[in-house]
Scaffold this motif. Structure first.
Motif, mmCIF file in Angstrom:
data_model
loop_
_atom_site.group_PDB
_atom_site.id
_atom_site.type_symbol
_atom_site.label_atom_id
_atom_site.label_comp_id
_atom_site.label_asym_id
_atom_site.label_seq_id
_atom_site.Cartn_x
_atom_site.Cartn_y
_atom_site.Cartn_z
ATOM 1 N N ASN A 150 16.267 -48.684 31.571
ATOM 2 C CA ASN A 150 16.390 -50.044 31.064
ATOM 3 C C ASN A 150 17.855 -50.387 30.813
ATOM 4 O O ASN A 150 18.704 -49.504 30.697
ATOM 5 C CB ASN A 150 15.621 -50.192 29.750
ATOM 6 C CG ASN A 150 14.117 -50.173 29.948
ATOM 7 O OD1 ASN A 150 13.607 -50.692 30.930
ATOM 8 N ND2 ASN A 150 13.401 -49.569 29.001
ATOM 9 N N ASP A 151 18.131 -51.686 30.693
ATOM 10 C CA ASP A 151 19.436 -52.117 30.202
ATOM 11 C C ASP A 151 19.545 -51.777 28.721
ATOM 12 O O ASP A 151 18.532 -51.638 28.027
ATOM 13 C CB ASP A 151 19.622 -53.625 30.392
ATOM 14 C CG ASP A 151 19.727 -54.011 31.852
ATOM 15 O OD1 ASP A 151 19.200 -55.075 32.219
ATOM 16 O OD2 ASP A 151 20.315 -53.225 32.628
ATOM 17 N N ARG A 152 20.744 -51.703 28.227
ATOM 18 C CA ARG A 152 20.955 -51.340 26.828
ATOM 19 C C ARG A 152 20.315 -52.351 25.875
ATOM 20 O O ARG A 152 19.854 -52.003 24.791
ATOM 21 C CB ARG A 152 22.455 -51.238 26.538
ATOM 22 C CG ARG A 152 23.131 -50.066 27.228
ATOM 23 C CD ARG A 152 24.614 -50.024 26.876
ATOM 24 N NE ARG A 152 25.301 -48.954 27.597
ATOM 25 C CZ ARG A 152 25.375 -47.707 27.177
ATOM 26 N NH1 ARG A 152 24.810 -47.359 26.054
ATOM 27 N NH2 ARG A 152 26.011 -46.799 27.886
ATOM 28 N N ASP A 153 20.301 -53.610 26.262
ATOM 29 C CA ASP A 153 19.791 -54.661 25.388
ATOM 30 C C ASP A 153 18.301 -54.932 25.586
ATOM 31 O O ASP A 153 17.762 -55.849 24.983
ATOM 32 C CB ASP A 153 20.575 -55.961 25.621
ATOM 33 C CG ASP A 153 22.040 -55.801 25.270
ATOM 34 O OD1 ASP A 153 22.344 -54.980 24.385
ATOM 35 O OD2 ASP A 153 22.876 -56.483 25.896
ATOM 36 N N PHE A 154 17.660 -54.152 26.424
ATOM 37 C CA PHE A 154 16.249 -54.367 26.710
ATOM 38 C C PHE A 154 15.418 -53.493 25.783
ATOM 39 O O PHE A 154 15.280 -52.291 25.988
ATOM 40 C CB PHE A 154 15.945 -54.028 28.172
ATOM 41 C CG PHE A 154 14.568 -54.446 28.604
ATOM 42 C CD1 PHE A 154 14.267 -55.779 28.812
ATOM 43 C CD2 PHE A 154 13.568 -53.506 28.819
ATOM 44 C CE1 PHE A 154 12.994 -56.177 29.219
ATOM 45 C CE2 PHE A 154 12.303 -53.889 29.221
ATOM 46 C CZ PHE A 154 12.021 -55.235 29.420
ATOM 47 N N GLN A 155 14.855 -54.094 24.738
ATOM 48 C CA GLN A 155 14.138 -53.332 23.726
ATOM 49 C C GLN A 155 12.673 -53.146 24.120
ATOM 50 O O GLN A 155 11.794 -53.904 23.728
ATOM 51 C CB GLN A 155 14.240 -54.050 22.376
ATOM 52 C CG GLN A 155 15.658 -54.204 21.862
ATOM 53 C CD GLN A 155 16.292 -52.853 21.581
ATOM 54 O OE1 GLN A 155 15.628 -51.942 21.081
ATOM 55 N NE2 GLN A 155 17.577 -52.714 21.877
ATOM 56 N N SER A 156 12.414 -52.133 24.912
ATOM 57 C CA SER A 156 11.050 -51.876 25.364
ATOM 58 C C SER A 156 10.967 -50.452 25.891
ATOM 59 O O SER A 156 11.991 -49.778 26.068
ATOM 60 C CB SER A 156 10.660 -52.874 26.450
ATOM 61 O OG SER A 156 9.372 -52.587 26.952
ATOM 62 N N ASN A 157 9.732 -50.004 26.162
ATOM 63 C CA ASN A 157 9.588 -48.711 26.818
ATOM 64 C C ASN A 157 9.901 -48.873 28.304
ATOM 65 O O ASN A 157 10.046 -49.982 28.820
ATOM 66 C CB ASN A 157 8.187 -48.131 26.609
ATOM 67 C CG ASN A 157 7.087 -49.094 27.010
ATOM 68 O OD1 ASN A 157 7.243 -49.891 27.928
ATOM 69 N ND2 ASN A 157 5.956 -49.020 26.318
ATOM 70 N N LEU A 158 9.996 -47.757 28.993
ATOM 71 C CA LEU A 158 10.323 -47.754 30.420
ATOM 72 C C LEU A 158 9.041 -47.530 31.212
ATOM 73 O O LEU A 158 8.357 -46.527 31.029
ATOM 74 C CB LEU A 158 11.336 -46.639 30.706
ATOM 75 C CG LEU A 158 11.743 -46.417 32.168
ATOM 76 C CD1 LEU A 158 12.401 -47.666 32.750
ATOM 77 C CD2 LEU A 158 12.687 -45.218 32.276
ATOM 78 N N GLN A 159 8.717 -48.476 32.097
ATOM 79 C CA GLN A 159 7.543 -48.344 32.938
ATOM 80 C C GLN A 159 7.930 -48.576 34.394
ATOM 81 O O GLN A 159 8.625 -49.545 34.710
ATOM 82 C CB GLN A 159 6.450 -49.338 32.533
ATOM 83 C CG GLN A 159 5.880 -49.090 31.149
ATOM 84 C CD GLN A 159 4.584 -49.844 30.914
ATOM 85 O OE1 GLN A 159 3.601 -49.630 31.620
ATOM 86 N NE2 GLN A 159 4.570 -50.709 29.921
ATOM 87 N N VAL A 160 7.478 -47.677 35.264
ATOM 88 C CA VAL A 160 7.752 -47.772 36.687
ATOM 89 C C VAL A 160 6.435 -47.634 37.433
ATOM 90 O O VAL A 160 5.628 -46.742 37.132
ATOM 91 C CB VAL A 160 8.750 -46.675 37.143
ATOM 92 C CG1 VAL A 160 8.909 -46.696 38.653
ATOM 93 C CG2 VAL A 160 10.095 -46.867 36.463
ATOM 94 N N TYR A 161 6.214 -48.510 38.410
ATOM 95 C CA TYR A 161 5.000 -48.503 39.215
ATOM 96 C C TYR A 161 5.328 -47.994 40.615
ATOM 97 O O TYR A 161 6.288 -48.439 41.245
ATOM 98 C CB TYR A 161 4.425 -49.914 39.310
ATOM 99 C CG TYR A 161 3.935 -50.453 37.984
ATOM 100 C CD1 TYR A 161 2.580 -50.405 37.647
ATOM 101 C CD2 TYR A 161 4.821 -51.009 37.074
ATOM 102 C CE1 TYR A 161 2.129 -50.906 36.436
ATOM 103 C CE2 TYR A 161 4.381 -51.511 35.855
ATOM 104 C CZ TYR A 161 3.035 -51.456 35.547
ATOM 105 O OH TYR A 161 2.584 -51.944 34.338
ATOM 106 N N VAL A 162 4.508 -47.062 41.097
ATOM 107 C CA VAL A 162 4.723 -46.456 42.406
ATOM 108 C C VAL A 162 3.510 -46.745 43.284
ATOM 109 O O VAL A 162 2.370 -46.440 42.908
ATOM 110 C CB VAL A 162 4.931 -44.932 42.305
ATOM 111 C CG1 VAL A 162 5.224 -44.343 43.679
ATOM 112 C CG2 VAL A 162 6.033 -44.608 41.315
ATOM 113 N N THR A 163 3.745 -47.334 44.446
ATOM 114 C CA THR A 163 2.671 -47.558 45.414
ATOM 115 C C THR A 163 2.543 -46.314 46.287
ATOM 116 O O THR A 163 3.426 -46.009 47.078
ATOM 117 C CB THR A 163 2.970 -48.783 46.288
ATOM 118 O OG1 THR A 163 3.127 -49.926 45.446
ATOM 119 C CG2 THR A 163 1.837 -49.024 47.275
ATOM 120 N N ASN A 164 1.437 -45.607 46.116
ATOM 121 C CA ASN A 164 1.262 -44.346 46.833
ATOM 122 C C ASN A 164 0.347 -44.484 48.047
ATOM 123 O O ASN A 164 0.643 -43.969 49.124
ATOM 124 C CB ASN A 164 0.707 -43.276 45.888
ATOM 125 C CG ASN A 164 0.608 -41.921 46.543
ATOM 126 O OD1 ASN A 164 1.481 -41.517 47.307
ATOM 127 N ND2 ASN A 164 -0.463 -41.197 46.273
#
Length: 246
Positions: A150-164
């Protein structure tokens, strides 16, 4: 010489059963097609002058022949072992080997690709060390070449979606877990998580007792998964050098 020809004829005569024998292993890969067949309890099989009955090695129950489109199919393993052929299964390549696999078949090598925006989203979380090292290399000991954060100012968890789409069988990455602190000096995510979900939002991988300011190596089986979602708590967390293996 006579015995050799008998073995060769028997295996080649029932070679089409390979597709049916592998069905239990390949389900979900998108290669199976449902058919309507019949169990044939009235068929007798003679092997070298004696009646042959195929059985399940675990339950010892009889495995009946299958009749489909005028042809007869027998369980591959039972027939091969009865004729002296070694049978082995490679779930990674969805391949059945008859005889010595090292001598008769050259096994497929693993293919490893970097998990970039070609396979994963959102694209604005993808980082390269050459462009944004401050967003990628937040931990003290490891310098990642690429990854997601995430960016430093982005107050959230990190989520990444992968198309398998069942293309790859394994996902690997090294994850750095870190978060911002409130005015009292406590982490905003007191109980950080590293979880991996499938397209049905079911957890398929869960790291226990995750702590901030630590690295975690993950290796996730995604062979039967259409879409993957990686969840990491912490605004400063990084999914570092992720790869997909097939």
């Amino acid at each position: 010489m006579k015995t050799y020809f008998k073995k060769k004829w028997l295996v080649s005569g029932f070679v089409a059963v390979l597709l049916l024998s592998a069905a239990g292993h390949a389900w979900g890969s998108g290669t199976l097609r449902e058919i309507k067949a019949n169990l044939n309890s009235g068929l007798n099989i003679m092997l070298y002058g004696e009646r042959f009955i195929a059985t399940d090695p675990e339950t010892e129950t009889e495995l009946l022949p299958i009749t489909y489109n005028g042809r007869t199919y027998l369980p591959l393993r039972s027939v091969a072992e009865a004729t002296g052929l070694e049978v082995s299964w490679d779930g990674r390549t969805q391949t059945i080997y008859l005889g010595d696999s090292e001598e008769s078949v050259e096994q497929e090598e693993e293919r490893i690709v970097q998990m970039s925006t070609e396979y994963a989203r959102p694209k604005d979380k993808y980082r390269l060390a050459s462009a944004t090292p401050h967003l990628l290399n937040r931990g003290p000991d490891i310098e990642f070449k690429y990854g997601f954060s995430n960016d430093r100012d982005f107050q959230s968890n990190l989520q990444v979606y992968v198309t398998n789409d069942y293309e790859f069988h394994t996902l690997k990455a090294t994850i750095w877990v870190d978060d911002d602190k409130n005015d009292a000096g406590n982490y905003r995510s007191p109980n950080p998580r590293i979880k991996v979900f499938n397209e049905r939002n079911e957890v398929i991988y869960d790291v226990p007792k995750v702590q901030h300011e630590n690295y975690y190596d993950i290796e996730v089986d995604i062979a039967d998964v259409e879409e993957v979602r990686i969840l990491v708590d912490g605004v400063y967390s990084v999914i570092g050098d992720p790869v997909l293996v097939k």
